[in-house]
Scaffold this motif. Structure first.
Motif, PDB file in Angstrom:
ATOM      1  N   CYS A  78       0.938  -1.178  -0.064  1.00 34.28           N
ATOM      2  CA  CYS A  78      -0.032   0.058   0.235  1.00 34.28           C
ATOM      3  C   CYS A  78       0.767   1.272   0.217  1.00 34.28           C
ATOM      4  O   CYS A  78       1.764   1.408   0.838  1.00 34.28           O
ATOM      5  N   GLN A  94     -11.640  -6.112  -5.384  1.00 37.45           N
ATOM      6  CA  GLN A  94     -10.582  -5.061  -4.988  1.00 37.45           C
ATOM      7  C   GLN A  94      -9.619  -5.757  -3.706  1.00 37.45           C
ATOM      8  O   GLN A  94      -9.648  -6.756  -3.417  1.00 37.45           O
ATOM      9  N   ARG A  96      -8.071  -4.025  -0.676  1.00 31.12           N
ATOM     10  CA  ARG A  96      -8.374  -3.257   0.571  1.00 31.12           C
ATOM     11  C   ARG A  96      -7.415  -3.291   1.754  1.00 31.12           C
ATOM     12  O   ARG A  96      -7.218  -4.390   2.368  1.00 31.12           O
ATOM     13  N   GLY A 101      -7.455   1.144   5.386  1.00 30.65           N
ATOM     14  CA  GLY A 101      -8.841   1.072   4.508  1.00 30.65           C
ATOM     15  C   GLY A 101      -8.603   1.743   2.908  1.00 30.65           C
ATOM     16  O   GLY A 101      -9.444   1.743   2.123  1.00 30.65           O
ATOM     17  N   THR A 103      -8.129   1.512  -0.816  1.00 34.36           N
ATOM     18  CA  THR A 103      -8.480   0.529  -1.631  1.00 34.36           C
ATOM     19  C   THR A 103      -8.239   0.603  -3.059  1.00 34.36           C
ATOM     20  O   THR A 103      -8.100   1.882  -3.519  1.00 34.36           O
ATOM     21  N   ASN A 105      -8.538  -1.235  -6.944  1.00 33.97           N
ATOM     22  CA  ASN A 105      -9.444  -2.209  -7.722  1.00 33.97           C
ATOM     23  C   ASN A 105      -8.575  -3.240  -8.611  1.00 33.97           C
ATOM     24  O   ASN A 105      -7.261  -2.997  -8.514  1.00 33.97           O
ATOM     25  N   GLN A 112     -10.193   4.548  -3.316  1.00 36.42           N
ATOM     26  CA  GLN A 112     -10.695   5.271  -2.021  1.00 36.42           C
ATOM     27  C   GLN A 112      -9.425   5.480  -1.198  1.00 36.42           C
ATOM     28  O   GLN A 112      -8.511   4.843  -0.845  1.00 36.42           O
TER      29      GLN A 112
END
Length: 445
Positions: A78, A94, A96, A101, A103, A105, A112
């Motif tokens: 991330c 997805q 996440r 959180g 996110t 795709n 998000q």
């Protein structure tokens, strides 16, 4: 007394530090794994949109998924605080992050950022999407490469498809999978399967029925293979190292060969081949020669495959089988032994929990088989952390038993380098020459 090597076959010296040095392991992490094409899994593992798997090597983690447009791969991290997004395998629409959180795709796009307004537009020029990894397929395997500017998979494989495409490995499916966590270097584990020179001493039961066990090995660019091309004897006969054939009835020798491969290895040939081979006792006379007995057993196996809803590959003639040889090292970390009806595949890598530790590795063994439509079993990976007390099968147990002794022995003050056989262990010689070019910038020679 030392003897001079034969002309044209200089003594290769493989430094012990290639196996036991933390610095060399760190060099692999920095200069090897991110530059080569690696097998991440099998295409059959990602059948539906949203199916994903993760592949960890050294300090890197890659997530591979099936999107609506095909296979995709990303660095499994991330961009917010560095948490890994996915673990293991599964299905999801997805990715996440379980930390805050964020996110993404299946196309890798950030969809998000929780409370994005807090950044007051500072994120607008930041890259928030997942970093893509090149992904391709060959022989039913999913291959990834973290180097965006490196050669294509087709270029990387060099001549391998010419030799191995006739086996149609893409038509095979998992028969079983084993993952071993071993206290040895990943190369020590892999090299146990990169030469046939060890068979007489490590697998003495095999030389009673495996024909002439003398091998020859050849480099093919960065890859290499070995085979039984010199003074070929039919399978089912005994090695010339023995006084004579153990089985006077060639049919019994052939059946015993298939029994050992099926019951003691459970790979390459299949249960279907073994059952078919037993029928030669009924269809052939007691005085049949070994070549006819083996050829008949193979033909009966082909007929059994057709009856089971699959086929032997049409392009895999006996000439193509002989050309390919018995064993291929696919640089850097895979070895395969293919056959008409099945294949054995090995994959080795450093333990990602301690990637610079030269005394740890993850070693995987995959048995593949041709199945009729819908007949392939659902497979779970068997995890083995104590190979001393957990058996993989007689033949593989014999190989694994050598590994810890090799790793320990290489740390002796008297062991400076290995001296591989220049005829039968060229796979290993070529492996280290190529490896050193990646890690050190040049081969030590």
């Amino acid at each position: 007394m030392a003897t001079n090597p034969k002309p044209g076959l200089p003594l290769a010296k493989l430094r012990a530090e290639n196996y036991i040095s933390r610095e060399f392991a760190q060099g692999e992490n920095e200069h090897l794994w991110g530059k080569v094409w690696l097998v991440a899994g099998r295409v059959e593992e990602l059948k539906e949109v949203g199916d994903f798997l993760t592949f960890n090597v050294a300090n890197e983690s890659i997530v591979v998924a099936r999107s609506k447009d095909g296979l995709v791969a990303y660095h499994n991290v991330c961009p917010h605080r560095g948490r890994r997004l996915a673990d293991g395998c599964g299905r999801s629409s997805q990715f996440r992050c379980k930390y805050h959180g964020w996110t993404f795709n299946l196309e890798g796009k950030n969809t998000q950022v929780l409370d994005r307004h807090d950044w007051e537009g500072a994120l607008d020029d930041e890259r928030l999407d997942l970093w893509p990894v090149r992904v391709d397929t060959w022989a039913g395997f999913i291959w990834i490469c973290m180097d965006p500017d490196g050669e294509s998979l087709a270029e990387y494989l060099e001549t391998i498809p010419e030799y191995l495409d006739p086996f149609e490995l893409e038509e095979m499916r998992f028969r079983w999978k084993v993952e071993l966590h071993l206290p040895v270097n990943w190369k020590v584990a892999l090299e146990a399967f990169m030469e046939g020179y060890h068979v007489a001493a490590t697998h003495p039961q095999l030389i009673k029925v495996a024909g002439n066990d003398y091998t020859q090995s050849y480099a093919q660019g960065k890859h290499a293979h070995f085979g039984y091309w010199k003074d070929v004897q039919p399978l089912g006969t005994s090695s010339p190292r023995l006084a004579g054939n153990v089985y006077s009835d060639a049919r019994e020798g052939v059946i015993e060969f298939f029994r050992q491969i099926e019951e003691d290895l459970n790979a390459i040939q299949t249960d279907r081949d073994f059952e078919a081979a037993k029928k030669i006792m009924d269809v052939l006379p007691p005085d049949v020669d070994a070549m006819t007995a083996m050829g008949t057993a193979i033909e009966l196996g082909r007929q059994a495959a057709i009856e089971d809803g699959t086929n032997y590959p049409e392009r895999l003639t006996f000439e193509a089988l002989a050309k390919a040889g018995s064993d291929w090292h696919i640089f850097p970390n895979c070895v395969t032994l293919p056959y008409f009806d099945g294949a054995l595949w090995y994959r080795a890598r450093p333990d990602s929990l301690d990637p610079s530790n030269p005394d740890k590795c993850v070693f995987e063994i995959w048995s593949l088989k041709r199945y009729g439509p819908g007949k392939e079993p659902k497979i779970e990976t068997r995890l083995i952390t104590d190979p001393v007390n957990e058996s993989v099968g007689l033949i593989l147990d014999q190989d694994i038993a050598n590994m810890t002794e090799v790793q320990a022995g290489m740390k002796s003050s008297k062991f400076a380098y290995a001296r591989p056989n220049p005829v039968q262990e060229m796979e290993i010689i070529n492996f280290h020459k190529t490896l050193e070019r990646y890690v050190l910038g040049q081969s030590r020679g």
